[in-house]
Design an enzyme around this catalytic site. Structure first.
Site, short mmCIF file in Angstrom:
data_model
loop_
_atom_site.label_atom_id
_atom_site.label_comp_id
_atom_site.label_asym_id
_atom_site.label_seq_id
_atom_site.Cartn_x
_atom_site.Cartn_y
_atom_site.Cartn_z
N ARG A 1 7.12 -5.25 -8.57
CA ARG A 1 7.25 -4.21 -7.56
C ARG A 1 5.87 -3.63 -7.23
NH1 ARG A 1 12.20 -2.41 -6.35
NH2 ARG A 1 11.43 -0.41 -5.61
N CYS B 1 9.63 4.94 2.87
CA CYS B 1 10.23 4.05 1.88
C CYS B 1 11.04 2.95 2.57
CB CYS B 1 11.06 4.84 0.89
SG CYS B 1 11.70 3.82 -0.46
N HIS C 1 6.64 7.89 -0.15
CA HIS C 1 7.94 8.53 -0.35
C HIS C 1 8.01 9.96 0.19
CE1 HIS C 1 9.79 5.28 -2.43
NE2 HIS C 1 8.86 5.22 -3.35
#
Length: 256
Positions: free
Chosen positions: A132, A95, A207
């Site tokens: 995003r 991330c 992630h």
């Protein structure tokens, strides 16, 4: 044999389930009767603690927390982390933490934040109105020698399944990309690359479920860390990963 996991700023940079990577390494060691110590590397930690880690794990954060970390990770701490990674200590940075390793990160609002400059890359947020990069991501690992080492472990082409959620876009310069995107955005949604690879350090926008979803990466980190620490070849006891393999197969079928 025993292993020490250095966990970078767990209170500030564990926003998106990144604790899962730490737990995955810990459990897969414990299931093999390998003692594990988790070493939090916080704002209050001395630089010497960074040198005690056999493997380093970094996660993500919001821009404000990331700025706090990037301003703290300077001087002796930065040199200690650079020394570890340059000397082949394995790590997984997910991330936002890869942005710490580049030259700088430009947030959507505010001033440019200087990084460690360990990886020849830069990260920029295109602005508060920009879309995003969110969703499942699948990529094939192309970085060498990681690709060859993973193929030797698994007998298969290394395909990684992850989940990305990032506003910043990363642009690689001379550093090697970790892999080639098959599904998703990757580093910037433009060049088709995902992540970066330096020495034995994996950087990716995927992630904290990265290692549970891809247990072969966790085993590579464990094996690499133990071989580095004890200067001897290591053969890990196989684990029953059938459930993880079934989940991976279902995800790959759905995302194909």
């Amino acid at each position: 044999m025993e292993l020490t996991i250095g966990w970078l700023y767990p209170k500030l940079m564990s926003t998106y389930g990144d604790r899962g990577n730490v737990i995955c390494i810990q459990r897969r060691c414990q299931w093999r009767d390998i003692p594990v110590k988790i070493l939090p590397l916080e704002q209050t930690s001395d630089a010497e603690l960074f040198l005690q880690a056999d493997v380093i794990v970094g996660g993500g954060a919001q821009d404000r927390q990331q700025e706090i970390v990037m301003r703290d990770l300077q001087g002796a701490k930065a040199e200690a982390l650079k020394n570890q990674l340059d000397n082949g200590i394995p790590g997984v940075f997910t991330c936002g933490s890869p942005q710490l390793l580049g030259h700088y990160y430009e947030p959507a609002l505010g001033q440019r934040i200087q990084g460690l400059g360990l990886l020849d890359m830069v990260s920029k947020h295109p602005g508060p109105e920009a879309k995003r990069c969110i969703g499942n991501v699948v990529f094939e690992i192309t970085a060498e020698p990681l690709r060859q080492e993973l193929q030797a472990m698994t007998g298969e082409i290394p395909i990684v399944i992850g989940f990305e959620n990032h506003g910043g876009r990363t642009y690689l310069q001379t550093v090697s990309p970790l892999g080639k995107v098959k599904t998703g955005y990757g580093n910037n949604g433009e060049d088709g690359f995902e992540g970066a690879f330096h020495q034995k350090a994996i950087a990716t926008y995927s992630h904290g479920p990265l290692l549970p979803k891809n247990p072969f990466l966790a085993d590579w980190l464990i094996c690499t860390a133990l071989e580095k620490k004890y200067q001897d070849s290591v053969q890990l006891t196989p684990l029953d990963d059938r459930l993880a393999q079934q989940a991976r197969a279902a995800m790959l079928k759905r995302l194909d």
